[in-house]
Design a protein around this motif. Structure first.
Motif, PDB file in Angstrom:
ATOM      1  N   UNK A  35      -0.106  -4.121   3.648  1.00  0.00           N
ATOM      2  CA  UNK A  35      -0.929  -4.056   2.447  1.00  0.00           C
ATOM      3  C   UNK A  35      -2.373  -4.360   2.852  1.00  0.00           C
ATOM      4  N   UNK A  36      -3.278  -3.527   2.420  1.00  0.00           N
ATOM      5  CA  UNK A  36      -4.700  -3.707   2.733  1.00  0.00           C
ATOM      6  C   UNK A  36      -5.451  -4.080   1.460  1.00  0.00           C
ATOM      7  N   UNK A  80       9.868 -10.028  -5.680  1.00  0.00           N
ATOM      8  CA  UNK A  80       9.075 -11.167  -5.246  1.00  0.00           C
ATOM      9  C   UNK A  80       7.615 -10.758  -5.296  1.00  0.00           C
ATOM     10  N   UNK A  81       6.737 -11.742  -5.295  1.00  0.00           N
ATOM     11  CA  UNK A  81       5.314 -11.429  -5.257  1.00  0.00           C
ATOM     12  C   UNK A  81       4.614 -12.289  -4.211  1.00  0.00           C
ATOM     13  N   UNK A  82       3.480 -11.798  -3.756  1.00  0.00           N
ATOM     14  CA  UNK A  82       2.627 -12.536  -2.833  1.00  0.00           C
ATOM     15  C   UNK A  82       1.238 -12.562  -3.447  1.00  0.00           C
ATOM     16  N   UNK A  83       0.593 -13.726  -3.399  1.00  0.00           N
ATOM     17  CA  UNK A  83      -0.725 -13.858  -4.019  1.00  0.00           C
ATOM     18  C   UNK A  83      -1.795 -14.127  -2.961  1.00  0.00           C
ATOM     19  N   UNK A 142      -2.432 -10.136  -6.914  1.00  0.00           N
ATOM     20  CA  UNK A 142      -0.989 -10.374  -6.897  1.00  0.00           C
ATOM     21  C   UNK A 142      -0.304  -9.063  -6.535  1.00  0.00           C
ATOM     22  N   UNK A 143       0.438  -9.056  -5.435  1.00  0.00           N
ATOM     23  CA  UNK A 143       1.199  -7.881  -5.015  1.00  0.00           C
ATOM     24  C   UNK A 143       2.663  -8.133  -5.341  1.00  0.00           C
ATOM     25  N   UNK A 144       3.246  -7.275  -6.162  1.00  0.00           N
ATOM     26  CA  UNK A 144       4.630  -7.431  -6.609  1.00  0.00           C
ATOM     27  C   UNK A 144       5.508  -6.402  -5.891  1.00  0.00           C
ATOM     28  N   UNK A 145       6.566  -6.890  -5.256  1.00  0.00           N
ATOM     29  CA  UNK A 145       7.503  -6.027  -4.541  1.00  0.00           C
ATOM     30  C   UNK A 145       8.843  -6.002  -5.262  1.00  0.00           C
ATOM     31  N   UNK A 146       9.442  -4.817  -5.308  1.00  0.00           N
ATOM     32  CA  UNK A 146      10.683  -4.629  -6.053  1.00  0.00           C
ATOM     33  C   UNK A 146      11.737  -4.010  -5.146  1.00  0.00           C
ATOM     34  N   UNK A 147      12.994  -4.376  -5.380  1.00  0.00           N
ATOM     35  CA  UNK A 147      14.117  -3.872  -4.587  1.00  0.00           C
ATOM     36  C   UNK A 147      14.802  -2.744  -5.338  1.00  0.00           C
ATOM     37  N   UNK A 205       0.094  -3.706  -7.841  1.00  0.00           N
ATOM     38  CA  UNK A 205      -0.914  -4.638  -7.336  1.00  0.00           C
ATOM     39  C   UNK A 205      -1.879  -4.948  -8.463  1.00  0.00           C
ATOM     40  N   UNK A 206      -2.072  -6.225  -8.702  1.00  0.00           N
ATOM     41  CA  UNK A 206      -2.923  -6.658  -9.807  1.00  0.00           C
ATOM     42  C   UNK A 206      -4.174  -7.345  -9.250  1.00  0.00           C
TER      43      UNK A 206
END
Length: 234
Positions: A125-126, A179-182, A197-202, A212-213
């Motif tokens: 992610x950039x 899950x998310x990473x901030x 905030x990057x939200x990843x979904x399975x 991405x917010x």
């Protein structure tokens, strides 16, 4: 009343268990996880661990046994890192071949989680600041256990590697497979200016970047205090 009495016994027992684990670990060694690689000196299958950018794990022992070169690792004690807490353990043999494992650790009383590259999914992610400043840089603010450790550099753009392992793939919202990473873009004084905030979904057997917010800190504070004021009734 009953709960209070129960806590009187439970809390000291938990404290004792932690202290006992540290004492026994210091005396007899802490729990370890191992990486086993094929060993054949004549064929050049002699491996070396690079030990680069792996601050939260420690190589405690190596041995040759039953045609295997075995590396034992223990947790070095987790620290909240703004550069990511996931590590890649890179092993290179005499022929120049590489084997990569991904590792996350916690407290010293727990063994590190180590997974082969084949078990993991990597995504990049950039992030780019919308209002870059001199001396500004990106940092990881939450869920750094998904981010491969790297040094944050002064730049308006930063690329991170997200690592999903069998140990963390259930995510922060396990029932939704998400899950998310901030992240935050900070100025030269280390004060956050922008938030991501990057939200990843399975889905269909794999995680992917769901959304991405982006928002500025001012926008975040306006919404936060606006919600507080809206909730006040007279």
């Amino acid at each position: 009343m009953g709960t209070s009495i129960l806590l009187v016994f439970i809390i000291p027992a938990m404290i004792f268990e932690v202290l006992f684990s540290f004492i026994t670990g210091a005396m007899f060694g802490y729990p370890t996880a191992k990486v086993e690689l094929p060993y054949d000196e004549a064929a050049g299958l002699v491996w070396e661990y690079d030990n680069v950018d792996d601050p939260y794990v420690k190589l405690s022992e190596t041995e040759i046994k039953d045609g295997k070169q075995i590396f034992y690792f223990e947790s070095a004690g987790i620290e909240i890192s703004t550069d990511g807490e996931m590590m890649d353990l890179v092993f290179t043999d005499k022929n120049g071949n590489e084997e990569v494992y991904y590792c996350i650790t916690s407290a010293k009383i727990n063994e590190p989680g180590i997974y082969s590259a084949d078990e993991c999914r990597l995504m990049e992610i950039t992030l780019t600041a919308t209002n870059p400043e001199e001396g500004g840089k990106w940092i990881v603010t939450e869920n750094g256990n998904y981010i491969l450790n790297q040094e944050s550099t002064v730049s308006e753009t930063q690329t991170y590697t997200v690592v999903v392992t069998p140990g963390n793939k259930r995510g922060s919202y396990a029932e939704y497979g998400m899950f998310d990473v901030k992240f935050a873009y900070t100025n030269s004084l280390g004060v956050p200016e922008e938030l991501v905030t990057a939200v990843y979904k399975y889905e269909n057997g794999e995680h992917y970047l769901h959304k991405t917010k982006y928002e500025t800190v001012d926008d975040f504070l306006d919404k936060l205090f606006g919600a507080v004021f809206d909730s006040i009734t007279y």
